[in-house]
Motif scaffolding. Structure first.
Motif, PDB file in Angstrom:
ATOM      1  N   PHE A 488      -6.647 -29.885 -25.808  1.00  0.00           N
ATOM      2  CA  PHE A 488      -6.154 -28.821 -26.935  1.00  0.00           C
ATOM      3  C   PHE A 488      -4.863 -27.944 -26.510  1.00  0.00           C
ATOM      4  O   PHE A 488      -4.591 -26.484 -27.348  1.00  0.00           O
ATOM      5  CB  PHE A 488      -7.402 -28.199 -28.008  1.00  0.00           C
ATOM      6  CG  PHE A 488      -8.829 -28.550 -27.764  1.00  0.00           C
ATOM      7  CD1 PHE A 488      -8.424 -29.329 -29.342  1.00  0.00           C
ATOM      8  CD2 PHE A 488      -9.633 -28.985 -27.503  1.00  0.00           C
ATOM      9  CE1 PHE A 488      -9.333 -30.353 -30.011  1.00  0.00           C
ATOM     10  CE2 PHE A 488     -10.486 -29.692 -27.850  1.00  0.00           C
ATOM     11  CZ  PHE A 488     -10.509 -30.610 -29.141  1.00  0.00           C
ATOM     12  N   GLY A 489      -4.679 -28.629 -24.691  1.00  0.00           N
ATOM     13  CA  GLY A 489      -2.661 -27.898 -24.777  1.00  0.00           C
ATOM     14  C   GLY A 489      -3.647 -27.032 -23.462  1.00  0.00           C
ATOM     15  O   GLY A 489      -4.511 -26.310 -23.881  1.00  0.00           O
ATOM     16  N   ASN A 498     -10.554 -22.523 -28.712  1.00  0.00           N
ATOM     17  CA  ASN A 498     -12.017 -22.745 -29.088  1.00  0.00           C
ATOM     18  C   ASN A 498     -12.094 -22.911 -30.558  1.00  0.00           C
ATOM     19  O   ASN A 498     -13.143 -23.717 -30.516  1.00  0.00           O
ATOM     20  CB  ASN A 498     -12.700 -21.182 -28.886  1.00  0.00           C
ATOM     21  CG  ASN A 498     -13.990 -20.982 -28.769  1.00  0.00           C
ATOM     22  OD1 ASN A 498     -14.656 -22.372 -29.734  1.00  0.00           O
ATOM     23  ND2 ASN A 498     -14.775 -20.593 -28.055  1.00  0.00           N
ATOM     24  N   GLY A 499     -11.167 -22.372 -31.361  1.00  0.00           N
ATOM     25  CA  GLY A 499     -11.082 -22.813 -32.873  1.00  0.00           C
ATOM     26  C   GLY A 499     -10.726 -24.031 -32.950  1.00  0.00           C
ATOM     27  O   GLY A 499     -11.500 -24.821 -33.951  1.00  0.00           O
ATOM     28  N   TRP A 502     -13.816 -26.413 -31.974  1.00  0.00           N
ATOM     29  CA  TRP A 502     -14.856 -26.227 -32.558  1.00  0.00           C
ATOM     30  C   TRP A 502     -14.557 -27.525 -34.622  1.00  0.00           C
ATOM     31  O   TRP A 502     -15.736 -28.493 -34.459  1.00  0.00           O
ATOM     32  CB  TRP A 502     -15.588 -24.841 -33.823  1.00  0.00           C
ATOM     33  CG  TRP A 502     -16.102 -25.219 -34.217  1.00  0.00           C
ATOM     34  CD1 TRP A 502     -17.521 -25.188 -34.287  1.00  0.00           C
ATOM     35  CD2 TRP A 502     -15.894 -24.846 -36.337  1.00  0.00           C
ATOM     36  NE1 TRP A 502     -18.183 -25.207 -35.881  1.00  0.00           N
ATOM     37  CE2 TRP A 502     -16.772 -25.128 -36.435  1.00  0.00           C
ATOM     38  CE3 TRP A 502     -14.358 -24.643 -36.785  1.00  0.00           C
ATOM     39  CZ2 TRP A 502     -16.569 -24.777 -38.333  1.00  0.00           C
ATOM     40  CZ3 TRP A 502     -14.462 -24.670 -38.073  1.00  0.00           C
ATOM     41  CH2 TRP A 502     -15.583 -24.720 -38.660  1.00  0.00           C
ATOM     42  N   ALA A 503     -13.256 -27.253 -34.326  1.00  0.00           N
ATOM     43  CA  ALA A 503     -12.730 -28.306 -35.760  1.00  0.00           C
ATOM     44  C   ALA A 503     -12.962 -29.334 -35.699  1.00  0.00           C
ATOM     45  O   ALA A 503     -13.721 -30.473 -36.479  1.00  0.00           O
ATOM     46  CB  ALA A 503     -11.753 -27.382 -36.601  1.00  0.00           C
ATOM     47  N   TRP A 504     -12.595 -30.096 -34.979  1.00  0.00           N
ATOM     48  CA  TRP A 504     -12.335 -31.227 -33.828  1.00  0.00           C
ATOM     49  C   TRP A 504     -14.125 -31.835 -33.811  1.00  0.00           C
ATOM     50  O   TRP A 504     -14.331 -33.043 -34.059  1.00  0.00           O
ATOM     51  CB  TRP A 504     -11.234 -31.355 -32.564  1.00  0.00           C
ATOM     52  CG  TRP A 504     -11.723 -32.775 -32.022  1.00  0.00           C
ATOM     53  CD1 TRP A 504     -10.694 -33.856 -32.462  1.00  0.00           C
ATOM     54  CD2 TRP A 504     -12.635 -33.114 -31.200  1.00  0.00           C
ATOM     55  NE1 TRP A 504     -10.828 -34.646 -31.752  1.00  0.00           N
ATOM     56  CE2 TRP A 504     -11.779 -34.633 -30.962  1.00  0.00           C
ATOM     57  CE3 TRP A 504     -13.571 -32.771 -30.571  1.00  0.00           C
ATOM     58  CZ2 TRP A 504     -12.903 -35.073 -30.003  1.00  0.00           C
ATOM     59  CZ3 TRP A 504     -13.912 -33.520 -29.637  1.00  0.00           C
ATOM     60  CH2 TRP A 504     -13.845 -34.627 -29.651  1.00  0.00           C
ATOM     61  N   LEU A 505     -14.684 -31.247 -33.347  1.00  0.00           N
ATOM     62  CA  LEU A 505     -15.909 -31.323 -32.675  1.00  0.00           C
ATOM     63  C   LEU A 505     -16.522 -31.360 -34.413  1.00  0.00           C
ATOM     64  O   LEU A 505     -17.399 -32.943 -34.403  1.00  0.00           O
ATOM     65  CB  LEU A 505     -16.762 -30.610 -31.897  1.00  0.00           C
ATOM     66  CG  LEU A 505     -18.388 -30.528 -31.947  1.00  0.00           C
ATOM     67  CD1 LEU A 505     -18.309 -31.674 -31.001  1.00  0.00           C
ATOM     68  CD2 LEU A 505     -19.486 -29.420 -30.542  1.00  0.00           C
ATOM     69  N   LYS A 506     -16.934 -31.039 -34.902  1.00  0.00           N
ATOM     70  CA  LYS A 506     -17.503 -30.607 -36.587  1.00  0.00           C
ATOM     71  C   LYS A 506     -16.846 -32.053 -37.233  1.00  0.00           C
ATOM     72  O   LYS A 506     -17.349 -32.248 -38.591  1.00  0.00           O
ATOM     73  CB  LYS A 506     -17.358 -29.839 -37.126  1.00  0.00           C
ATOM     74  CG  LYS A 506     -18.126 -29.336 -38.386  1.00  0.00           C
ATOM     75  CD  LYS A 506     -17.530 -27.930 -39.276  1.00  0.00           C
ATOM     76  CE  LYS A 506     -18.834 -27.887 -40.095  1.00  0.00           C
ATOM     77  NZ  LYS A 506     -18.594 -28.778 -41.294  1.00  0.00           N
ATOM     78  N   ALA A 507     -16.138 -32.587 -36.703  1.00  0.00           N
ATOM     79  CA  ALA A 507     -14.899 -33.452 -37.927  1.00  0.00           C
ATOM     80  C   ALA A 507     -15.636 -34.680 -38.248  1.00  0.00           C
ATOM     81  O   ALA A 507     -15.553 -35.081 -39.519  1.00  0.00           O
ATOM     82  CB  ALA A 507     -14.037 -33.793 -37.634  1.00  0.00           C
ATOM     83  N   ARG A 508     -16.141 -35.161 -37.385  1.00  0.00           N
ATOM     84  CA  ARG A 508     -16.969 -36.372 -37.787  1.00  0.00           C
ATOM     85  C   ARG A 508     -18.622 -36.207 -36.410  1.00  0.00           C
ATOM     86  O   ARG A 508     -18.447 -35.345 -35.796  1.00  0.00           O
ATOM     87  CB  ARG A 508     -16.107 -37.633 -36.947  1.00  0.00           C
ATOM     88  CG  ARG A 508     -15.566 -37.858 -35.806  1.00  0.00           C
ATOM     89  CD  ARG A 508     -14.826 -39.123 -36.028  1.00  0.00           C
ATOM     90  NE  ARG A 508     -15.715 -39.892 -35.720  1.00  0.00           N
ATOM     91  CZ  ARG A 508     -15.702 -41.350 -34.856  1.00  0.00           C
ATOM     92  NH1 ARG A 508     -14.968 -41.631 -34.706  1.00  0.00           N
ATOM     93  NH2 ARG A 508     -17.174 -41.767 -34.434  1.00  0.00           N
ATOM     94  N   PRO A 509     -19.336 -37.112 -36.857  1.00  0.00           N
ATOM     95  CA  PRO A 509     -21.023 -37.010 -36.184  1.00  0.00           C
ATOM     96  C   PRO A 509     -20.514 -37.125 -34.463  1.00  0.00           C
ATOM     97  O   PRO A 509     -21.589 -36.722 -33.853  1.00  0.00           O
ATOM     98  CB  PRO A 509     -21.896 -38.039 -36.985  1.00  0.00           C
ATOM     99  CG  PRO A 509     -21.335 -38.340 -38.410  1.00  0.00           C
ATOM    100  CD  PRO A 509     -19.385 -38.332 -37.858  1.00  0.00           C
ATOM    101  N   CYS A 552     -16.918 -21.545 -38.534  1.00  0.00           N
ATOM    102  CA  CYS A 552     -15.879 -20.419 -37.558  1.00  0.00           C
ATOM    103  C   CYS A 552     -15.120 -19.999 -37.779  1.00  0.00           C
ATOM    104  O   CYS A 552     -13.763 -20.851 -38.350  1.00  0.00           O
ATOM    105  CB  CYS A 552     -15.498 -21.745 -36.202  1.00  0.00           C
ATOM    106  SG  CYS A 552     -14.802 -20.772 -34.719  1.00  0.00           S
ATOM    107  N   SER A 553     -14.526 -18.690 -37.553  1.00  0.00           N
ATOM    108  CA  SER A 553     -14.053 -18.031 -37.182  1.00  0.00           C
ATOM    109  C   SER A 553     -12.824 -17.582 -36.921  1.00  0.00           C
ATOM    110  O   SER A 553     -11.113 -16.802 -36.876  1.00  0.00           O
ATOM    111  CB  SER A 553     -14.288 -15.618 -37.779  1.00  0.00           C
ATOM    112  OG  SER A 553     -14.954 -15.132 -36.502  1.00  0.00           O
ATOM    113  N   LEU A 554     -12.732 -18.770 -35.735  1.00  0.00           N
ATOM    114  CA  LEU A 554     -11.666 -18.524 -34.998  1.00  0.00           C
ATOM    115  C   LEU A 554     -10.635 -19.006 -35.305  1.00  0.00           C
ATOM    116  O   LEU A 554     -11.226 -20.159 -36.421  1.00  0.00           O
ATOM    117  CB  LEU A 554     -11.807 -19.321 -33.620  1.00  0.00           C
ATOM    118  CG  LEU A 554     -13.409 -17.764 -32.800  1.00  0.00           C
ATOM    119  CD1 LEU A 554     -13.721 -19.306 -31.298  1.00  0.00           C
ATOM    120  CD2 LEU A 554     -12.502 -17.124 -32.768  1.00  0.00           C
TER     121      LEU A 554
END
Length: 562
Positions: A488-489, A498-499, A502-509, A552-554
């Motif tokens: 992520f750079g 971090n945010g 998290w979004a990338w991790l949650k996007a698919r199982p 997640c609020s980040l």
């Protein structure tokens, strides 16, 4: 005739020894942090992507350095097919060139004996040897700088040679697109012009055509910078514009005047770097220093070199950001001055005894270290815990130290010249072959990444292929990963990284994330994370997608590089 043959034989043997020392260990190890994986990764991406103009790492522009050093690694990677060999070849060749230039310039200014002694003093210098055997950028830029100095001295002090003069400017151009400080040979024009004004050097060497020199340098720089400027200015590519801003301003003027890391006091080089890393040449100056004033006044070229060394050290001392390797380009000049002193006044018994004492102490320390590693369980256990190693590795290192120490002690029985050369070969060749082969596994994250792959394969058997991301990324993880990694750079602020992760991790199982434990990753249940063990003193966690919280609020708008 006999003396000429004897000198030629000594020179040949010294070059052979230098080549053995410098090239030993090629291919015995992989790229080691902190700097080597970065350059190796950039070079590998040049080859795999076919894009050589802009340095890239992990799909993201690498904005800190121009590309010449990475070009060298990439070229040798294409030729050899081995990144572990290719990464060390540019500096190995450059260091041999630096030795050759030092020898040739010393011989032209003085004589064969002086040239041999100057070359030997440079080869004995720790800073020169360290940089010759590691994939850092400084040995290559030092080579270009020293070729520049050679060209100026040949033209202004030895015999008029416009070819050498313009080669000096061309070498500076290559130095600049290797690392910004490639312009350092310009400083020697200050003492050279002053000595010309004082009639100590011929005035006929300064003609109108000397003004063409900077154009040669600029032309070399524009071979690379021209296309980059075109992409940034004409095509308005924002990524290229950001790269140009960084490489032309932030990494040069801003880094010099307002450095943001490696902050050291003004006396850093004088007291902390030069006495340790230049000590062979400095010892000669200490023992023979009484005659240096007369020697320099009788030899204008050497006086110009001495002033240039002072200017280089002063230049880097004024900047708040300092690293020991910055002053490496000045070391060959100091070796030349010391070599001339030693040649003119002879190798005294005091210098010989001091040299033997230094090698004796180092050999004894290495021998004792090996004995402690083999026999002292408490020391071995503490090292195992500190470096997350194992008893087998510590035992092997102890045996190598014992071998080096014993062989170093045996060289004390040889005459001084054979002793120094033999000791130098022992103290460099054994660690760079046997030593690095043993340490390689510890110095790379390969085993940790293999463990991660095993765990992910086990956990994802029911859902097919998996994707892997990493936060707080370092180049070695991308370089040695057996599977594709998303990141992520390198310069993304932590909360945004971090945010986004998290979004990338949650996007698919079927996704996993690698994160250092002390990163304190948010928005996931760390109780579900799996410890993979340690690499480079960090404990790494494997976080699966089912550990991610629903919200997640980040901020999560950082780029994702694959």
């Amino acid at each position: 005739m006999t003396n000429i043959f004897r000198h030629e034989r000594k020179v040949f043997l010294l070059f052979v020894v230098a080549a053995i020392i410098i090239f030993s260990g090629l291919g015995f190890r992989d790229a080691w942090p902190p700097d080597e994986p970065r350059f190796a990764l950039v070079a590998r991406e040049m080859v795999t992507s076919g894009q050589w103009l802009i340095p890239m790492r992990g799909g993201e522009i690498y904005p800190d350095k121009p590309p010449v050093f990475m070009w060298g690694i990439a070229l040798f990677y294409v030729l050899t097919g081995s990144l572990s060999v290719a990464m060390l070849l540019p500096n190995a060749i450059a260091s041999l060139v630096t030795l050759t230039v030092t020898y040739r310039l010393s011989r032209a200014l003085a004589d064969e004996r002086t040239a041999i002694l100057s070359m030997l003093l440079l080869l004995l210098s720790p800073q020169f040897l360290i940089q010759a055997k590691f994939a850092q950028i400084d040995a290559l830029v030092a080579c270009f700088i020293w070729v520049g100095i050679y060209g100026f001295i040949r033209h202004f002090c030895i015999a008029e040679s416009w070819r050498c003069y313009f080669i000096a400017w061309g070498a500076m151009g290559l130095g600049i697109i290797t690392k910004g400080v490639g312009f350092l040979p310009i400083f020697i024009l200050i003492p050279l012009s002053f000595l010309t004004f004082k009639k100590q050097l011929p005035t006929t060497r300064w003609k109108k055509r000397t003004l063409l020199g900077p154009l040669v340098m600029l032309g070399v720089v524009l071979v690379w910078l021209g296309p980059v400027l075109y992409l940034g200015a004409h095509q308005q590519d924002p990524t290229i514009q950001q790269y140009l801003s960084n490489i032309l301003l932030k990494q040069t003027a801003q880094r010099y005047a307002n450095a943001w890391h490696h902050i050291e006091p003004w006396y850093y080089y004088i007291f902390k770097v030069i006495p340790v890393f230049w000590f062979p040449a400095l010892i000669v100056l200490a023992f023979k220093g009484k005659g240096i004033k007369r020697l320099l006044s009788d030899n204008p070229a050497y006086l110009a070199l001495a002033v240039w060394v002072l200017l280089v050290v002063a230049f880097f001392s004024f900047s708040p950001g300092k690293r020991g390797v910055y002053v490496l380009p000045a070391l060959p000049a100091v070796a030349m001055i010391s070599g001339l002193l030693l040649s003119r006044s002879g190798i005294s018994k005091a210098i010989g005894n001091f040299a033997r004492s230094v090698t004796l102490v180092i050999s004894l320390v290495v021998f004792i270290t090996g004995t402690v590693l083999l026999l002292n369980e408490k020391t071995a256990s503490s090292l195992i815990l500190r470096f997350h190693s194992d008893l087998s590795t510590i035992t092997k290192l102890g045996a190598i130290c014992l071998l080096i120490g014993m062989m170093g002690l045996f060289t004390q029985f040889l005459n001084l010249s054979k002793h120094l050369v033999s000791w130098l070969v022992i103290i460099t060749v054994i660690p760079s072959t046997m030593g690095v082969w043993i340490l390689n596994e510890i110095r790379t994250p390969s085993q940790l990444l293999v463990r991660a792959q095993t765990q992910m394969s086990f956990l994802s058997t029911s859902i097919g292929n998996f994707d892997v991301g990493i936060v707080d990324v370092k180049e070695q993880y991308l370089l040695y990963s057996p599977f594709p990694l998303a990141h992520f750079g390198y310069h993304t602020e932590k909360e945004r990284e971090n945010g986004t992760a998290w979004a990338w991790l949650k996007a698919r199982p079927a996704r996993f994330l690698l994160a250092p434990k002390d990163y304190l990753f948010q928005c996931v249940d760390l109780e579900k994370a799996l410890s993979l063990g340690f690499a480079h003193r960090d404990e790494w966690l494997l976080i699966s997608s089912d550990a991610a919280y629903a919200t997640c609020s980040l901020p999560s708008d950082a780029p994702v590089y694959r």
